[in-house]
Design a protein around this motif. Structure first.
Motif, PDB file in Angstrom:
ATOM      1  N   ASP A 272      80.319  47.937  12.934  1.00  0.00           N
ATOM      2  CA  ASP A 272      80.561  47.299  11.631  1.00  0.00           C
ATOM      3  C   ASP A 272      81.357  46.005  11.753  1.00  0.00           C
ATOM      4  OD1 ASP A 272      79.305  49.432  10.311  1.00  0.00           O
ATOM      5  OD2 ASP A 272      81.180  50.567  10.214  1.00  0.00           O
ATOM      6  N   LEU A 273      81.977  45.796  12.901  1.00  0.00           N
ATOM      7  CA  LEU A 273      82.823  44.624  13.077  1.00  0.00           C
ATOM      8  C   LEU A 273      81.977  43.375  13.298  1.00  0.00           C
ATOM      9  CD1 LEU A 273      85.543  46.146  15.424  1.00  0.00           C
ATOM     10  CD2 LEU A 273      85.754  45.698  12.974  1.00  0.00           C
ATOM     11  N   GLY A 274      82.404  42.292  12.648  1.00  0.00           N
ATOM     12  CA  GLY A 274      81.687  41.034  12.801  1.00  0.00           C
ATOM     13  C   GLY A 274      82.395  40.027  13.682  1.00  0.00           C
ATOM     14  N   GLY A 275      83.618  40.333  14.103  1.00  0.00           N
ATOM     15  CA  GLY A 275      84.354  39.388  14.937  1.00  0.00           C
ATOM     16  C   GLY A 275      85.561  40.045  15.574  1.00  0.00           C
ATOM     17  N   PHE A 276      86.023  39.442  16.664  1.00  0.00           N
ATOM     18  CA  PHE A 276      87.162  39.956  17.415  1.00  0.00           C
ATOM     19  C   PHE A 276      88.117  38.817  17.748  1.00  0.00           C
ATOM     20  CE2 PHE A 276      83.622  42.772  18.248  1.00  0.00           C
ATOM     21  CZ  PHE A 276      84.177  44.049  18.271  1.00  0.00           C
ATOM     22  N   ALA A 277      89.408  39.135  17.795  1.00  0.00           N
ATOM     23  CA  ALA A 277      90.420  38.222  18.322  1.00  0.00           C
ATOM     24  C   ALA A 277      91.297  39.048  19.251  1.00  0.00           C
ATOM     25  CB  ALA A 277      91.238  37.590  17.202  1.00  0.00           C
ATOM     26  N   PHE A 278      91.109  38.863  20.564  1.00  0.00           N
ATOM     27  CA  PHE A 278      91.799  39.665  21.561  1.00  0.00           C
ATOM     28  C   PHE A 278      92.907  38.862  22.243  1.00  0.00           C
ATOM     29  CE2 PHE A 278      87.600  41.927  21.856  1.00  0.00           C
ATOM     30  CZ  PHE A 278      88.064  43.195  21.512  1.00  0.00           C
ATOM     31  N   HIS A 279      93.927  39.578  22.669  1.00  0.00           N
ATOM     32  CA  HIS A 279      94.905  38.991  23.590  1.00  0.00           C
ATOM     33  C   HIS A 279      94.240  38.830  24.954  1.00  0.00           C
ATOM     34  CE1 HIS A 279      98.438  38.286  26.020  1.00  0.00           C
ATOM     35  NE2 HIS A 279      98.179  39.377  26.727  1.00  0.00           N
ATOM     36  N   PRO A 280      94.132  37.604  25.478  1.00  0.00           N
ATOM     37  CA  PRO A 280      93.489  37.408  26.779  1.00  0.00           C
ATOM     38  C   PRO A 280      94.490  37.601  27.918  1.00  0.00           C
ATOM     39  CG  PRO A 280      93.986  35.279  25.802  1.00  0.00           C
ATOM     40  CD  PRO A 280      94.468  36.328  24.829  1.00  0.00           C
ATOM     41  N   GLY A 281      94.659  38.847  28.344  1.00  0.00           N
ATOM     42  CA  GLY A 281      95.656  39.126  29.363  1.00  0.00           C
ATOM     43  C   GLY A 281      95.359  38.484  30.703  1.00  0.00           C
ATOM     44  N   GLY A 282      94.098  38.234  30.988  1.00  0.00           N
ATOM     45  CA  GLY A 282      93.656  37.614  32.223  1.00  0.00           C
ATOM     46  C   GLY A 282      92.142  37.580  32.223  1.00  0.00           C
ATOM     47  N   THR A 283      91.548  36.861  33.150  1.00  0.00           N
ATOM     48  CA  THR A 283      90.094  36.726  33.151  1.00  0.00           C
ATOM     49  C   THR A 283      89.387  38.061  33.352  1.00  0.00           C
ATOM     50  OG1 THR A 283      90.207  36.149  35.507  1.00  0.00           O
ATOM     51  CG2 THR A 283      90.091  34.332  33.942  1.00  0.00           C
ATOM     52  N   VAL A 310      96.907  27.386  28.006  1.00  0.00           N
ATOM     53  CA  VAL A 310      98.327  27.715  27.869  1.00  0.00           C
ATOM     54  C   VAL A 310      98.765  28.934  28.671  1.00  0.00           C
ATOM     55  CG1 VAL A 310      98.573  26.616  25.613  1.00  0.00           C
ATOM     56  CG2 VAL A 310      97.876  29.020  25.741  1.00  0.00           C
ATOM     57  N   GLY A 311      97.820  29.621  29.327  1.00  0.00           N
ATOM     58  CA  GLY A 311      98.167  30.797  30.108  1.00  0.00           C
ATOM     59  C   GLY A 311      98.459  32.001  29.240  1.00  0.00           C
ATOM     60  N   ASN A 312      98.968  33.036  29.861  1.00  0.00           N
ATOM     61  CA  ASN A 312      99.354  34.263  29.163  1.00  0.00           C
ATOM     62  C   ASN A 312     100.825  34.133  28.767  1.00  0.00           C
ATOM     63  OD1 ASN A 312     100.091  36.846  28.364  1.00  0.00           O
ATOM     64  ND2 ASN A 312      98.918  37.872  29.970  1.00  0.00           N
ATOM     65  N   MET A 313     101.099  34.058  27.473  1.00  0.00           N
ATOM     66  CA  MET A 313     102.467  33.937  26.960  1.00  0.00           C
ATOM     67  C   MET A 313     102.980  35.267  26.438  1.00  0.00           C
ATOM     68  SD  MET A 313     101.728  30.429  24.882  1.00  0.00           S
ATOM     69  CE  MET A 313     100.187  31.167  24.321  1.00  0.00           C
TER      70      MET A 313
END
Length: 352
Positions: A272-283, A310-313
């Motif tokens: 049902d989800l149309g989008g995601f915003a994830f914390h990018p912990g690493g590649t 900006v890296g992982n903050m």
């Protein structure tokens, strides 16, 4: 009885801030080689970590030279207090301006930070300069790590919903570079040196009828027997990073079931989800998230680009991603998510 729509918490604004000192990855690896090359026999084997992060630039509250000098709790704490307070005020002012609110309109301030110790806490140190009211409610939160930005939005939304008409400012600020340790010859220290940067993000959440992405649900999922996956170890010189190589595998195997369980409580499903915003912990974590949620190519380009720029903050990073995704038109049912010490997933369902 139908709930008053104005009582539903919404995100009125999101803002980000970076400190002044640039850390190009090419220079970081050169400094790391100078620091560890002749003293840590595994450094050359670990050196590709710097190139495999996907990071080109990070930012710091202190210049390169500072990290070549002996540091202890006192000097690290002073760097944290100076840098975190400045970033707190920068991010908060931008978020207030974007929400078109003066500081005195804020009823509650939630402060998220796990990379230093401040008593009085950061919002108290910034109080007078920002112009916050004398009766503003203060909620400082420590120990959430990379999940902190998402958990901060969750907490701020709950506080706003509990007091309809109120305005809540949440600020996540981390000075991760203070964990760079020239004395610690460990793989976790090399990974931290290759990955982490400093930054802050702020959001204003309201329950006063203003427009903005609506927070419809939030939750956490803590997996048992995972305390050693991520966190700090503390010694007389400061914090030292703890990382497990199992994090991408945990994401692949366990993240989707946790999200599915969270959504099921609302009679919703991942589909049902149309989008995601994830914390990018690493590649590797970003790739694991793509696979776990069967996302199409390009779905997490903003996560990768944020990591590159900006890296992982730690805690602020997910809000850097959210800001960019909202600007790019994130809409419909969306999930904001991050992973942090515990080992815990922090989840917020948005109607963007």
């Amino acid at each position: 009885m139908t709930a008053d729509p104005s009582a539903r918490p919404r995100i009125a604004s999101v803002a980000t801030a970076l400190p002044p000192h640039r850390l190009p990855q090419s220079e970081v690896v050169a400094h790391a080689a100078e620091t560890f090359g002749g003293r840590f026999r595994d450094f050359e084997r670990l050196r590709p970590v710097f190139e495999n992060t996907g990071i080109e630039m990070r930012y710091s509250v202190r210049p390169f030279e500072w990290f070549h000098q002996p540091q202890d709790w006192q000097t690290r704490t002073q760097a944290y207090l100076d840098g975190a307070t400045a970033l707190f005020m920068d991010a908060a002012r931008q978020a207030l301006a974007a929400a078109d609110l003066p500081a005195e309109a804020i009823d509650t301030v939630v402060t998220i930070s796990s990379t230093g110790v401040a008593t009085p806490s950061l919002e108290a140190r910034a109080h007078a300069a920002l112009g916050l009211r004398a009766d503003v409610r203060r909620v400082p939160v420590f120990g959430l790590g990379c999940a902190g930005g998402v958990s901060g939005v969750s907490l701020a939304a709950r506080l706003a919903a509990a007091d309809p008409g109120s305005r809540v400012l949440v600020v996540a600020v981390e000075i991760c570079t203070l964990a760079f340790r020239s004395d610690e010859m460990t793989k976790s220290n090399i990974v931290a040196t290759a990955l982490f940067g400093d930054g802050a993000a702020a959001a204003v959440l309201v329950a006063d009828g203003r427009p903005g992405p609506r927070v419809v649900a939030s939750g956490e999922h803590l997996w048992p027997d995972t305390l050693g996956v991520m966190g700090w170890q503390i010694d007389p010189l400061g914090f030292g990073a703890i990382f497990s190589a199992s994090i991408p595998d945990l994401v692949t195997e366990r993240m989707r079931p946790a999200v599915a369980g969270f959504l099921a409580s609302r009679d919703e499903a991942v589909a049902d989800l149309g989008g995601f915003a994830f914390h990018p912990g690493g590649t590797k974590v970003v790739a694991a998230l793509e696979g776990a949620f069967e996302l199409p190519a390009g779905a997490l380009d903003i996560e990768r680009d944020t990591l590159r720029q900006v890296g992982n903050m730690s805690a602020p990073t997910a809000l850097f991603v959210l800001k960019r995704k909202l600007e790019a038109g994130l809409g419909g049912r969306a999930l904001l998510a991050a992973l942090g010490p515990g080992f815990t997933a922090s989840l917020v369902r948005l109607d963007a």
